[in-house]
Design a protein around this motif. Structure first.
Motif, PDB file in Angstrom:
ATOM      1  N   LYS A  62     -44.748 -15.229   4.777  1.00  0.00           N
ATOM      2  CA  LYS A  62     -45.928 -16.091   4.642  1.00  0.00           C
ATOM      3  C   LYS A  62     -45.684 -17.208   3.632  1.00  0.00           C
ATOM      4  O   LYS A  62     -46.085 -18.357   3.837  1.00  0.00           O
ATOM      5  CB  LYS A  62     -47.142 -15.254   4.214  1.00  0.00           C
ATOM      6  CG  LYS A  62     -47.667 -14.327   5.302  1.00  0.00           C
ATOM      7  CD  LYS A  62     -48.851 -13.538   4.818  1.00  0.00           C
ATOM      8  CE  LYS A  62     -49.378 -12.616   5.914  1.00  0.00           C
ATOM      9  NZ  LYS A  62     -50.529 -11.800   5.449  1.00  0.00           N
ATOM     10  N   GLU A  63     -45.012 -16.866   2.519  1.00  0.00           N
ATOM     11  CA  GLU A  63     -44.728 -17.874   1.494  1.00  0.00           C
ATOM     12  C   GLU A  63     -43.770 -18.929   2.030  1.00  0.00           C
ATOM     13  O   GLU A  63     -43.921 -20.127   1.756  1.00  0.00           O
ATOM     14  CB  GLU A  63     -44.155 -17.187   0.258  1.00  0.00           C
ATOM     15  CG  GLU A  63     -44.004 -18.089  -0.953  1.00  0.00           C
ATOM     16  CD  GLU A  63     -45.336 -18.565  -1.504  1.00  0.00           C
ATOM     17  OE1 GLU A  63     -45.312 -19.542  -2.279  1.00  0.00           O
ATOM     18  OE2 GLU A  63     -46.378 -17.983  -1.170  1.00  0.00           O
ATOM     19  N   VAL A  64     -42.751 -18.490   2.792  1.00  0.00           N
ATOM     20  CA  VAL A  64     -41.801 -19.436   3.374  1.00  0.00           C
ATOM     21  C   VAL A  64     -42.515 -20.376   4.349  1.00  0.00           C
ATOM     22  O   VAL A  64     -42.278 -21.597   4.365  1.00  0.00           O
ATOM     23  CB  VAL A  64     -40.649 -18.675   4.069  1.00  0.00           C
ATOM     24  CG1 VAL A  64     -39.785 -19.622   4.865  1.00  0.00           C
ATOM     25  CG2 VAL A  64     -39.806 -17.939   3.038  1.00  0.00           C
ATOM     26  N   GLU A  65     -43.412 -19.832   5.165  1.00  0.00           N
ATOM     27  CA  GLU A  65     -44.170 -20.663   6.101  1.00  0.00           C
ATOM     28  C   GLU A  65     -45.052 -21.656   5.366  1.00  0.00           C
ATOM     29  O   GLU A  65     -45.179 -22.828   5.778  1.00  0.00           O
ATOM     30  CB  GLU A  65     -45.014 -19.767   7.015  1.00  0.00           C
ATOM     31  CG  GLU A  65     -44.186 -18.943   8.003  1.00  0.00           C
ATOM     32  CD  GLU A  65     -45.052 -17.974   8.791  1.00  0.00           C
ATOM     33  OE1 GLU A  65     -46.293 -17.996   8.573  1.00  0.00           O
ATOM     34  OE2 GLU A  65     -44.502 -17.192   9.594  1.00  0.00           O
ATOM     35  N   ARG A  66     -45.646 -21.205   4.257  1.00  0.00           N
ATOM     36  CA  ARG A  66     -46.512 -22.113   3.488  1.00  0.00           C
ATOM     37  C   ARG A  66     -45.708 -23.265   2.896  1.00  0.00           C
ATOM     38  O   ARG A  66     -46.128 -24.426   2.943  1.00  0.00           O
ATOM     39  CB  ARG A  66     -47.212 -21.310   2.365  1.00  0.00           C
ATOM     40  CG  ARG A  66     -48.249 -22.098   1.587  1.00  0.00           C
ATOM     41  CD  ARG A  66     -48.823 -21.256   0.468  1.00  0.00           C
ATOM     42  NE  ARG A  66     -47.846 -21.036  -0.587  1.00  0.00           N
ATOM     43  CZ  ARG A  66     -47.655 -21.908  -1.588  1.00  0.00           C
ATOM     44  NH1 ARG A  66     -48.326 -23.043  -1.646  1.00  0.00           N
ATOM     45  NH2 ARG A  66     -46.761 -21.653  -2.522  1.00  0.00           N
ATOM     46  N   ILE A  67     -44.530 -22.954   2.368  1.00  0.00           N
ATOM     47  CA  ILE A  67     -43.689 -24.007   1.781  1.00  0.00           C
ATOM     48  C   ILE A  67     -43.211 -24.967   2.860  1.00  0.00           C
ATOM     49  O   ILE A  67     -43.129 -26.189   2.642  1.00  0.00           O
ATOM     50  CB  ILE A  67     -42.506 -23.357   1.029  1.00  0.00           C
ATOM     51  CG1 ILE A  67     -43.015 -22.622  -0.216  1.00  0.00           C
ATOM     52  CG2 ILE A  67     -41.471 -24.390   0.637  1.00  0.00           C
ATOM     53  CD1 ILE A  67     -41.971 -21.861  -0.962  1.00  0.00           C
ATOM     54  N   LEU A  68     -42.903 -24.451   4.035  1.00  0.00           N
ATOM     55  CA  LEU A  68     -42.480 -25.322   5.128  1.00  0.00           C
ATOM     56  C   LEU A  68     -43.596 -26.284   5.525  1.00  0.00           C
ATOM     57  O   LEU A  68     -43.348 -27.487   5.770  1.00  0.00           O
ATOM     58  CB  LEU A  68     -42.051 -24.473   6.331  1.00  0.00           C
ATOM     59  CG  LEU A  68     -41.636 -25.244   7.583  1.00  0.00           C
ATOM     60  CD1 LEU A  68     -40.443 -26.160   7.284  1.00  0.00           C
ATOM     61  CD2 LEU A  68     -41.308 -24.292   8.724  1.00  0.00           C
ATOM     62  N   ARG A  69     -44.846 -25.791   5.569  1.00  0.00           N
ATOM     63  CA  ARG A  69     -45.966 -26.671   5.919  1.00  0.00           C
ATOM     64  C   ARG A  69     -46.153 -27.764   4.873  1.00  0.00           C
ATOM     65  O   ARG A  69     -46.424 -28.921   5.199  1.00  0.00           O
ATOM     66  CB  ARG A  69     -47.250 -25.843   6.063  1.00  0.00           C
ATOM     67  CG  ARG A  69     -47.298 -25.001   7.333  1.00  0.00           C
ATOM     68  CD  ARG A  69     -48.714 -24.506   7.598  1.00  0.00           C
ATOM     69  NE  ARG A  69     -49.209 -23.666   6.515  1.00  0.00           N
ATOM     70  CZ  ARG A  69     -49.058 -22.343   6.479  1.00  0.00           C
ATOM     71  NH1 ARG A  69     -48.398 -21.718   7.465  1.00  0.00           N
ATOM     72  NH2 ARG A  69     -49.546 -21.639   5.489  1.00  0.00           N
ATOM     73  N   ILE A  70     -45.983 -27.390   3.580  1.00  0.00           N
ATOM     74  CA  ILE A  70     -46.102 -28.391   2.512  1.00  0.00           C
ATOM     75  C   ILE A  70     -45.019 -29.456   2.660  1.00  0.00           C
ATOM     76  O   ILE A  70     -45.271 -30.669   2.542  1.00  0.00           O
ATOM     77  CB  ILE A  70     -46.011 -27.707   1.127  1.00  0.00           C
ATOM     78  CG1 ILE A  70     -47.222 -26.789   0.912  1.00  0.00           C
ATOM     79  CG2 ILE A  70     -45.922 -28.726   0.010  1.00  0.00           C
ATOM     80  CD1 ILE A  70     -47.138 -25.933  -0.332  1.00  0.00           C
ATOM     81  N   LEU A  71     -43.781 -28.998   2.934  1.00  0.00           N
ATOM     82  CA  LEU A  71     -42.662 -29.936   3.093  1.00  0.00           C
ATOM     83  C   LEU A  71     -42.906 -30.873   4.283  1.00  0.00           C
ATOM     84  O   LEU A  71     -42.695 -32.095   4.183  1.00  0.00           O
ATOM     85  CB  LEU A  71     -41.366 -29.144   3.276  1.00  0.00           C
ATOM     86  CG  LEU A  71     -40.097 -29.959   3.477  1.00  0.00           C
ATOM     87  CD1 LEU A  71     -39.797 -30.819   2.259  1.00  0.00           C
ATOM     88  CD2 LEU A  71     -38.916 -29.037   3.774  1.00  0.00           C
ATOM     89  N   GLN A  72     -43.374 -30.319   5.388  1.00  0.00           N
ATOM     90  CA  GLN A  72     -43.635 -31.141   6.567  1.00  0.00           C
ATOM     91  C   GLN A  72     -44.768 -32.131   6.323  1.00  0.00           C
ATOM     92  O   GLN A  72     -44.714 -33.290   6.764  1.00  0.00           O
ATOM     93  CB  GLN A  72     -43.967 -30.237   7.759  1.00  0.00           C
ATOM     94  CG  GLN A  72     -42.779 -29.439   8.281  1.00  0.00           C
ATOM     95  CD  GLN A  72     -43.173 -28.421   9.318  1.00  0.00           C
ATOM     96  OE1 GLN A  72     -44.350 -28.062   9.435  1.00  0.00           O
ATOM     97  NE2 GLN A  72     -42.190 -27.914  10.066  1.00  0.00           N
TER      98      GLN A  72
END
Length: 261
Positions: free
Chosen positions: A166-176
């Motif tokens: 979940k944390e990895v997905e959240r960071i990916l959304r922030i980066l995108q």
């Protein structure tokens, strides 16, 4: 001066001297008087030791002649008989039942031998309890305990893995989101992961970003100033994507608290 009198077992001179010394000790107030009392104690101890030694030697003395005489008297010796009468096999001066009489008397002073008994019960044994069944039960219960522990660990591992994903997905959304807002401005890797207020949180961010790099969801490259920048990768398939996946690699970044500050 009275050493010989004190050594006498029937004399109480040593006890009287000790009682007198105890009475005098109550008035001791100088070092010299205490030294004299200590000197007297040494002399009295030596005399008492010698007296006890003599008493012990007297108690432990064994007169074999007197013992034999008393034994013969108890067995009923008849000293009036002539020596010739002893040659007929009657046992000399002793009566025929002399040794039996002594044996019966001696029996009173000896403990009887204990009755024989089995330490582990009688020889009549019952069929042994099968040990294999007990061992199987132990193994079965041990197996249940061992199964319960990995289940708990597995549950914890799954929960940690879920949280990481979940944390990895959240960071990916922030980066995108950052990249979509302004795709022409590169995103500094350190600005993206560093938490100014927490070194531990910074390390966690770098750890989570490493999953994005490993899975090919993001990439890191160097800008004109040789500083790392990060950007999300475009989800495009085909041979080009396969070639990129083949060239993909990972590196280790060193970061201590001094550099973080």
């Amino acid at each position: 001066e009275n050493r010989e009198a004190m050594l006498n077992s029937k004399s109480n001179r040593l006890t009287e001297a000790l009682e007198e010394a105890n009475a005098l000790f109550d008035g001791v107030c100088r070092a010299r008087e205490a030294a004299l009392d200590a000197q007297f104690l040494v002399l009295a101890s030596n005399i008492g030791k010698e007296k006890a030694h003599e008493l012990h030697s007297e108690m432990s003395a064994f007169d074999s002649t007197a013992y034999a005489e008393d034994l013969l008297t108890f067995m009923g010796i008849n000293r009036t008989e002539e020596a010739d009468d002893s040659e007929d096999g009657s046992g000399g001066f002793l009566p025929r039942d002399a040794w039996r009489k002594m044996g019966e008397e001696a029996l009173k002073y000896f403990k009887r031998a204990p009755v024989f008994h089995y330490m582990l019960g009688s020889f009549k044994s019952e069929p042994p309890v099968p040990k294999q069944r007990i061992e199987r039960q132990k193994k079965a219960s041990r197996g249940k305990a061992e199964q319960a522990m990995p289940a708990q660990l597995k549950k914890m591992e799954e929960s940690h893995q879920e949280a990481t994903e979940k944390e990895v997905e959240r960071i990916l959304r922030i980066l995108q989101t950052h990249f979509e807002n302004d795709p022409n401005i590169p995103i500094s890797f350190f600005d993206f992961v560093v938490d100014p207020n927490s070194f531990a949180r910074t390390v966690e961010n770098m750890f989570h970003v490493s999953f994005l790099i490993r899975d090919g969801l993001a990439r890191i490259k160097m800008d004109e100033d040789e500083l790392p920048v990060i950007e999300p990768t475009k989800p495009s398939g085909g041979a080009e994507e396969d070639g990129r996946a083949g060239e993909r690699n990972q590196v280790i970044i060193k970061l201590d608290q001094k550099e973080w500050k």
